[in-house]
Design a protein around this motif. Structure first.
Motif, PDB file in Angstrom:
ATOM      1  N   ARG A 245       6.315  -2.085   2.709  1.00 15.20           N
ATOM      2  CA  ARG A 245       5.009  -1.554   2.298  1.00 15.20           C
ATOM      3  C   ARG A 245       4.065  -2.673   1.864  1.00 15.20           C
ATOM      4  N   LYS A 246       4.612  -3.686   1.210  1.00 15.31           N
ATOM      5  CA  LYS A 246       3.790  -4.809   0.766  1.00 15.31           C
ATOM      6  C   LYS A 246       3.235  -5.614   1.943  1.00 15.31           C
ATOM      7  N   GLN A 247       3.961  -5.564   3.078  1.00 13.11           N
ATOM      8  CA  GLN A 247       3.489  -6.309   4.256  1.00 13.11           C
ATOM      9  C   GLN A 247       2.423  -5.538   5.020  1.00 13.11           C
ATOM     10  N   ASP A 248       2.263  -4.279   4.688  1.00 11.95           N
ATOM     11  CA  ASP A 248       1.322  -3.406   5.404  1.00 11.95           C
ATOM     12  C   ASP A 248      -0.099  -3.630   4.872  1.00 11.95           C
ATOM     13  N   THR A 249      -0.737  -4.697   5.354  1.00 13.92           N
ATOM     14  CA  THR A 249      -2.097  -5.007   4.892  1.00 13.92           C
ATOM     15  C   THR A 249      -3.110  -3.986   5.413  1.00 13.92           C
ATOM     16  N   LEU A 250      -2.760  -3.253   6.471  1.00 16.01           N
ATOM     17  CA  LEU A 250      -3.652  -2.229   7.013  1.00 16.01           C
ATOM     18  C   LEU A 250      -3.609  -0.946   6.210  1.00 16.01           C
ATOM     19  N   GLN A 251      -2.660  -0.856   5.308  1.00 13.84           N
ATOM     20  CA  GLN A 251      -2.505   0.336   4.465  1.00 13.84           C
ATOM     21  C   GLN A 251      -2.415   1.611   5.309  1.00 13.84           C
ATOM     22  N   LEU A 252      -1.515   1.538   6.297  1.00 16.09           N
ATOM     23  CA  LEU A 252      -1.387   2.644   7.242  1.00 16.09           C
ATOM     24  C   LEU A 252      -0.990   3.947   6.569  1.00 16.09           C
ATOM     25  N   GLU A 253      -0.051   3.871   5.635  1.00 17.52           N
ATOM     26  CA  GLU A 253       0.424   5.098   4.999  1.00 17.52           C
ATOM     27  C   GLU A 253      -0.720   5.820   4.289  1.00 17.52           C
ATOM     28  N   GLU A 254      -1.560   5.061   3.556  1.00 15.82           N
ATOM     29  CA  GLU A 254      -2.672   5.662   2.829  1.00 15.82           C
ATOM     30  C   GLU A 254      -3.738   6.197   3.793  1.00 15.82           C
ATOM     31  N   ARG A 255      -3.988   5.423   4.879  1.00 19.29           N
ATOM     32  CA  ARG A 255      -5.039   5.835   5.817  1.00 19.29           C
ATOM     33  C   ARG A 255      -4.639   7.114   6.573  1.00 19.29           C
ATOM     34  N   PHE A 256      -3.410   7.160   6.996  1.00 18.27           N
ATOM     35  CA  PHE A 256      -2.961   8.366   7.696  1.00 18.27           C
ATOM     36  C   PHE A 256      -2.969   9.566   6.754  1.00 18.27           C
TER      37      PHE A 256
END
Length: 566
Positions: free
Chosen positions: A442-453
């Motif tokens: 999750r820390k590597q997810d700079t696109l914040q995919l989980e929050e955006r989806f």
């Protein structure tokens, strides 16, 4: 060498130039056996089930004096030494072990005994740690008592469960727990020490082992020794004994095969006792079982009604005996085979090799053969020995001091490096590694995919739900269609999210493999490392220096799990 008892961090150094520096850390790793956990941490809760408190220093002197004073039911020491001498010579045991055998002729000599089945290439590493515990405990006891104490490894050659001993497991280069095994040569429930392994099976297993080992400076000598041992071996017991003698003979470890015909002849009087007293012995086991249950524990072994707690060898198979109340004779469990009581008593004298102990009478036979100061047991064994106190007492014996086997987890340098890289503690690895891996991802997810989806799904539902309500007002069927349609669209959004997350993970394949290596190294198949992996791959990587360091370290069996940083 500095004593490491109750110390958290200790560095052990071998004096040779080829030393492997080993750091040992003691941790509390809760036992899966509640009774054993209390034996280690809260002995007062289980004290009624045992004769000696292992955590009281006076127990050692008390047990020694009891053996000096009351050991009437016992084998001839000179005869025992003779049997052991022949078996250890065949195993190629070291001069130090042969001197230890001779010490057994002395009435002052006591023993620390423990054992295991004869696994392929020694089986799981816990077998190695049991040998270390035997050697360490015998040294400590000799120092405390000022008299000879010999470590004895009891090879359970009489065991017939071939599937338990016919394989080893190791961590392959692709991070899988892989297996090398040999097939049963006959399919019969014969004692392992009576099963001849064809040379082509040895060769096939050795070739598989050779291919599984990475090239190292130790590999050629290691494989050369194993091939030489296999050429001289007929059974798994033969190969097991030769490897154990090679590893531990110079530390005075004496080996005994429980199925040695010469040993059986020494056991003849005890077999007669066990047959004649089978009923009160089994009653004592049932009473101890009831006591264990009353104390709130689940018995480790199921006590069987009418069990003689002995096996007979019939048609090359090991058959457990049950008393037939009607005839006063014995049968197998299904009553398909019958054995007259007098016939069994006659065999006890004339053919004792036809008789064999079960899990409840083996401790009694061990006590008969050896002056057992203490016995080294694993967690499950500590639990089932709790059922044996009454049986010991019925025969005028006492239980020996029960010493918990040293437990180890080996942390290799690569694993330590990866743990440091991802800021993982040992506690993280043991209890929450998957959680830590997901947190790192999750820390590597700079696109914040989980929050955006999540935001898109929330906005979609907020916009779409009013449309469903409007159409439902026109026609209820359209409302249901709208609900179904919304669920399908959300499902497709979830599908895209999963694909996106997979793509992110692909970017971090190397990191995920490193997490996988940590997991597979420390907790393979979700089990403690010592219960899965074999010693050979560690000896191939690091030689035997680390093993010798542990043997020389003075580690006391204190009930703590040892983390060994290689």
């Amino acid at each position: 060498m500095e004593d490491v008892y109750n110390q958290k961090d200790t560095y052990l150094r071998k004096k040779s130039e080829a030393a492997v520096v080993v750091k040992v850390e003691s941790i509390h790793w809760k036992s899966s056996q509640p009774l054993t956990e209390d034996y280690l941490r809260h002995f007062d809760r289980v004290a009624a089930l045992y004769d000696y408190n292992p955590w009281t220093s006076s127990s050692w002197q008390e047990r020694a004096e009891q053996l000096d004073r009351e050991r009437q039911l016992s084998a001839d020491r000179a005869g025992l030494a003779c049997v052991l001498k022949r078996f250890n010579e065949r195993a190629g045991n070291a001069p130090e072990a042969m001197r230890a055998v001779n010490l057994l002729k002395d009435e002052r000599t006591l023993c620390v005994v423990g054992g295991q089945q004869a696994g392929l290439f020694t089986g799981q590493t816990l077998v190695i740690y049991k040998a270390i515990t035997l050697i360490q405990t015998a040294k400590l006891a000799a120092e405390r008592l000022g008299r000879p104490v010999v470590p004895v490894f009891w090879i359970a050659g009489e065991d017939h469960d071939f599937d338990e001993v016919n394989h080893i497991q190791y961590l392959s280069q692709d991070m899988q727990v892989s297996k090398i095994k040999i097939e049963h040569p006959t399919g019969k429930r014969s004692s392992v020490s009576n099963l001849s392994i064809p040379q082509e099976q040895w060769e096939a297993a050795l070739n598989e082992l050779d291919q599984s080992l990475i090239p190292t400076e130790f590999k050629d000598d290691l494989m050369s020794s194993l091939r030489a041992f296999a050429e001289q071996s007929i059974t798994l017991v033969d190969l097991f004994a030769k490897i154990m003698a090679k590893l531990f003979g110079s530390h005075g470890l004496v080996l005994v095969n429980s199925d040695d015909p010469a040993l059986r002849r020494l056991e003849s009087p005890m077999f007669r006792e066990l047959l004649e007293h089978y009923a009160p012995i089994n009653d004592a086991v049932h009473r101890s079982t009831a006591q264990v249950v009353t104390l709130g524990y689940k018995p480790q072994v199921e006590a069987q009604a009418n069990s003689a707690n002995l096996f007979v060898i019939d048609d090359d198979e090991r058959v457990l005996l049950y008393a037939d109340e009607a005839s006063q004779d014995f049968t197998d469990r299904k009553k398909e085979r019958a054995f007259a009581r007098e016939q069994l008593l006659a065999w006890a004298e004339t053919a004792p090799e036809r008789l064999s102990n079960n899990v409840m009478t083996r401790p009694l036979m061990q006590e008969y053969l050896f002056p057992v100061l203490g016995t080294v047991l694993g967690p499950g064994e500590i639990a089932y020995w709790a059922l044996s106190k009454g049986a010991f007492h019925h025969l005028g014996m006492q239980m020996p001091i029960i010493i918990p086997r040293l437990e180890f987890t080996l942390l290799e340098g690569t694993v330590q490096k990866n743990m440091h890289k991802y800021d993982l503690t040992l506690d993280d690895v043991l209890h929450r590694l998957d959680e830590k891996q997901q947190e790192w991802l999750r820390k590597q997810d700079t696109l914040q995919l989980e929050e955006r989806f999540a935001q898109v799904k929330q906005q979609f539902k907020a916009s779409y739900q009013p449309l469903i309500e409007i159409t439902a007002g026109i026609n209820p069927g359209l409302g249901k269609l709208g609900e179904t349609n919304m669920a399908k669209i959300l499902e497709q959004i979830d599908f895209l999210e999963n694909k996106a997350q997979d793509a992110v993970r692909t970017q971090f394949d190397a990191a995920l493999r490193q997490f996988q290596r940590i997991s597979a190294s420390v907790l393979p198949l979700g089990k403690p490392q010592e219960r899965v992996y074999n010693i050979i791959h560690y000896l191939n990587k690091y030689g035997s220096g680390w093993l010798n360091e542990l043997l020389e370290a003075g580690l006391e069996p204190d009930g703590q799990h040892k983390i060994c940083y290689l």
